[in-house]
Design a protein around this motif. Structure first.
Motif, PDB file in Angstrom:
ATOM      1  N   ARG A  52       0.977  -1.282   0.254  1.00  0.00           N
ATOM      2  CA  ARG A  52       0.143   0.359   0.108  1.00  0.00           C
ATOM      3  C   ARG A  52       0.692   1.639  -0.119  1.00  0.00           C
ATOM      4  O   ARG A  52       0.960   1.878  -1.082  1.00  0.00           O
ATOM      5  CB  ARG A  52      -1.143   0.308   0.747  1.00  0.00           C
ATOM      6  CG  ARG A  52      -2.416   1.657   1.224  1.00  0.00           C
ATOM      7  CD  ARG A  52      -2.149   1.286   2.343  1.00  0.00           C
ATOM      8  NE  ARG A  52      -3.570   0.067   1.673  1.00  0.00           N
ATOM      9  CZ  ARG A  52      -3.748  -0.732   2.601  1.00  0.00           C
ATOM     10  NH1 ARG A  52      -2.891  -0.983   3.958  1.00  0.00           N
ATOM     11  NH2 ARG A  52      -4.901  -1.915   2.881  1.00  0.00           N
ATOM     12  N   ASP A  53       2.232   1.440   0.699  1.00  0.00           N
ATOM     13  CA  ASP A  53       2.885   2.672   0.884  1.00  0.00           C
ATOM     14  C   ASP A  53       3.741   1.908   0.332  1.00  0.00           C
ATOM     15  O   ASP A  53       5.065   2.759   0.985  1.00  0.00           O
ATOM     16  CB  ASP A  53       2.510   2.748   2.238  1.00  0.00           C
ATOM     17  CG  ASP A  53       1.886   3.385   3.207  1.00  0.00           C
ATOM     18  OD1 ASP A  53       0.435   3.975   2.738  1.00  0.00           O
ATOM     19  OD2 ASP A  53       1.641   3.044   4.205  1.00  0.00           O
ATOM     20  N   PHE A  54       3.986   1.309  -0.925  1.00  0.00           N
ATOM     21  CA  PHE A  54       5.682   0.763  -1.851  1.00  0.00           C
ATOM     22  C   PHE A  54       5.598   1.937  -2.054  1.00  0.00           C
ATOM     23  O   PHE A  54       4.515   2.004  -3.110  1.00  0.00           O
ATOM     24  CB  PHE A  54       5.748  -0.882  -1.422  1.00  0.00           C
ATOM     25  CG  PHE A  54       7.122  -0.940  -2.060  1.00  0.00           C
ATOM     26  CD1 PHE A  54       8.408  -1.414  -1.664  1.00  0.00           C
ATOM     27  CD2 PHE A  54       6.710  -1.143  -3.362  1.00  0.00           C
ATOM     28  CE1 PHE A  54       9.172  -1.246  -2.297  1.00  0.00           C
ATOM     29  CE2 PHE A  54       8.138  -1.664  -4.377  1.00  0.00           C
ATOM     30  CZ  PHE A  54       9.329  -1.787  -3.241  1.00  0.00           C
ATOM     31  N   LYS A  55       6.939   2.356  -2.188  1.00  0.00           N
ATOM     32  CA  LYS A  55       7.686   2.494  -4.017  1.00  0.00           C
ATOM     33  C   LYS A  55       8.601   1.976  -4.428  1.00  0.00           C
ATOM     34  O   LYS A  55       9.454   1.840  -3.745  1.00  0.00           O
ATOM     35  CB  LYS A  55       7.639   4.307  -2.740  1.00  0.00           C
ATOM     36  CG  LYS A  55       6.847   5.767  -2.528  1.00  0.00           C
ATOM     37  CD  LYS A  55       7.512   6.669  -2.668  1.00  0.00           C
ATOM     38  CE  LYS A  55       6.721   7.925  -1.792  1.00  0.00           C
ATOM     39  NZ  LYS A  55       6.926   8.696  -1.755  1.00  0.00           N
ATOM     40  N   TYR A  56       8.244   2.250  -5.288  1.00  0.00           N
ATOM     41  CA  TYR A  56       9.254   0.624  -6.309  1.00  0.00           C
ATOM     42  C   TYR A  56      10.440   1.361  -6.015  1.00  0.00           C
ATOM     43  O   TYR A  56      11.266   2.487  -6.573  1.00  0.00           O
ATOM     44  CB  TYR A  56       8.824   1.000  -7.682  1.00  0.00           C
ATOM     45  CG  TYR A  56       9.134   0.140  -8.808  1.00  0.00           C
ATOM     46  CD1 TYR A  56       9.103  -0.933  -8.652  1.00  0.00           C
ATOM     47  CD2 TYR A  56      10.487   0.264  -9.728  1.00  0.00           C
ATOM     48  CE1 TYR A  56       9.759  -2.383  -9.818  1.00  0.00           C
ATOM     49  CE2 TYR A  56      11.659  -0.708 -10.067  1.00  0.00           C
ATOM     50  CZ  TYR A  56      10.799  -1.807 -10.172  1.00  0.00           C
ATOM     51  OH  TYR A  56      11.701  -2.511 -11.103  1.00  0.00           O
ATOM     52  N   ARG A  57      11.437   0.942  -5.908  1.00  0.00           N
ATOM     53  CA  ARG A  57      12.868   1.403  -6.414  1.00  0.00           C
ATOM     54  C   ARG A  57      13.767  -0.418  -6.851  1.00  0.00           C
ATOM     55  O   ARG A  57      13.044  -2.105  -6.016  1.00  0.00           O
ATOM     56  CB  ARG A  57      13.435   1.257  -4.492  1.00  0.00           C
ATOM     57  CG  ARG A  57      13.244   2.421  -3.993  1.00  0.00           C
ATOM     58  CD  ARG A  57      13.461   3.819  -4.916  1.00  0.00           C
ATOM     59  NE  ARG A  57      13.456   4.957  -4.042  1.00  0.00           N
ATOM     60  CZ  ARG A  57      12.308   5.876  -3.908  1.00  0.00           C
ATOM     61  NH1 ARG A  57      10.933   5.094  -5.002  1.00  0.00           N
ATOM     62  NH2 ARG A  57      12.230   6.688  -3.609  1.00  0.00           N
ATOM     63  N   ALA A  58      14.099  -0.624  -7.631  1.00  0.00           N
ATOM     64  CA  ALA A  58      14.475  -2.136  -8.055  1.00  0.00           C
ATOM     65  C   ALA A  58      15.381  -2.912  -7.228  1.00  0.00           C
ATOM     66  O   ALA A  58      15.409  -3.832  -7.467  1.00  0.00           O
ATOM     67  CB  ALA A  58      15.580  -1.665  -9.592  1.00  0.00           C
TER      68      ALA A  58
END
Length: 217
Positions: A132-138
């Motif tokens: 829900r609060d995750f921001k994409y980081r490879a």
């Protein structure tokens, strides 16, 4: 209740005496001892009787027990418990191992088939709670996909589909309004095997999870 406790206490004391027998003095030659009372009620002296040295020593030196010894009771109880555990261990070892025969079941029982709707609900709850609060980081995606696959697999097993094996795949990508196509093929029995999938999106991430349920004959 009091009679039962007294019986258990006497049984514990007997077990303690059997495990740790009391020291017994060797019996010596019999000696003559006089047991004449100072005050004679009938005016006649009693005849001397034969007693052993150990009995005379006990009568002189050994005081009469005034009550139950607490420490002796504790030691007897522990000895009795050790004997009980030893007997239980021997009985457990002596029991033969139970061997089950094959059931030769080729399909799941009624009401025990893989239900995709239940599995999709589990996948949806997990992905929405974790992303829900995750921001994409490879750099974080590799460990995240492994963790999500393990969690989903354990939760699906907890649903209780007997004799099913599960395969879980999680795909996470950055959300840039792009198109993605994912294909898979399986060799299974369509009457017993099935799969479930769910896709979650937020502002930066797209996550898709697949769970395959294969019946184990």
């Amino acid at each position: 209740m009091a009679a039962a406790e007294k019986q258990l206490t006497m049984q514990a004391l007997m077990d303690h005496d059997r495990v740790q027998p009391k020291f017994k003095a060797p019996k010596g030659p019999p000696t003559l001892t006089s047991s004449i009372k100072d005050r004679k009620e009938d005016g006649e002296e009693r005849r001397p009787r034969l007693t052993s040295t150990s009995e005379s020593q006990k009568s002189v030196n050994t005081p009469k027990p005034t009550g139950m010894n607490f420490f002796k009771l504790v030691a007897a109880t522990r000895a009795w418990q050790r004997l009980a555990k030893r007997k239980a261990a021997q009985n457990a070892v002596s029991k033969p191992a139970i061997q089950y025969e094959n059931t030769y079941r080729l399909e799941p029982a009624d009401g025990a088939k893989f239900v995709p709707s239940k599995v999709e609900k589990v996948i949806k709850d997990i992905l929405e709670a974790r992303l829900r609060d995750f921001k994409y980081r490879a750099m974080f995606v590799k460990n995240l996909t492994t963790d999500l696959s393990n969690v989903i697999n354990q939760r699906v097993k907890a649903l209780g589909f007997p004799r099913y094996k599960f395969v879980c795949n999680v795909l996470i990508m950055e959300n840039k309004n792009q198109g993605v196509e994912v294909a898979s093929r399986c060799v299974w029995n369509p009457s017993t095997d099935n799969f479930a999938s769910y896709t979650y999106r937020n502002a930066t991430t797209i996550a898709t999870a697949y769970v395959y349920g294969v019946y184990f004959e």
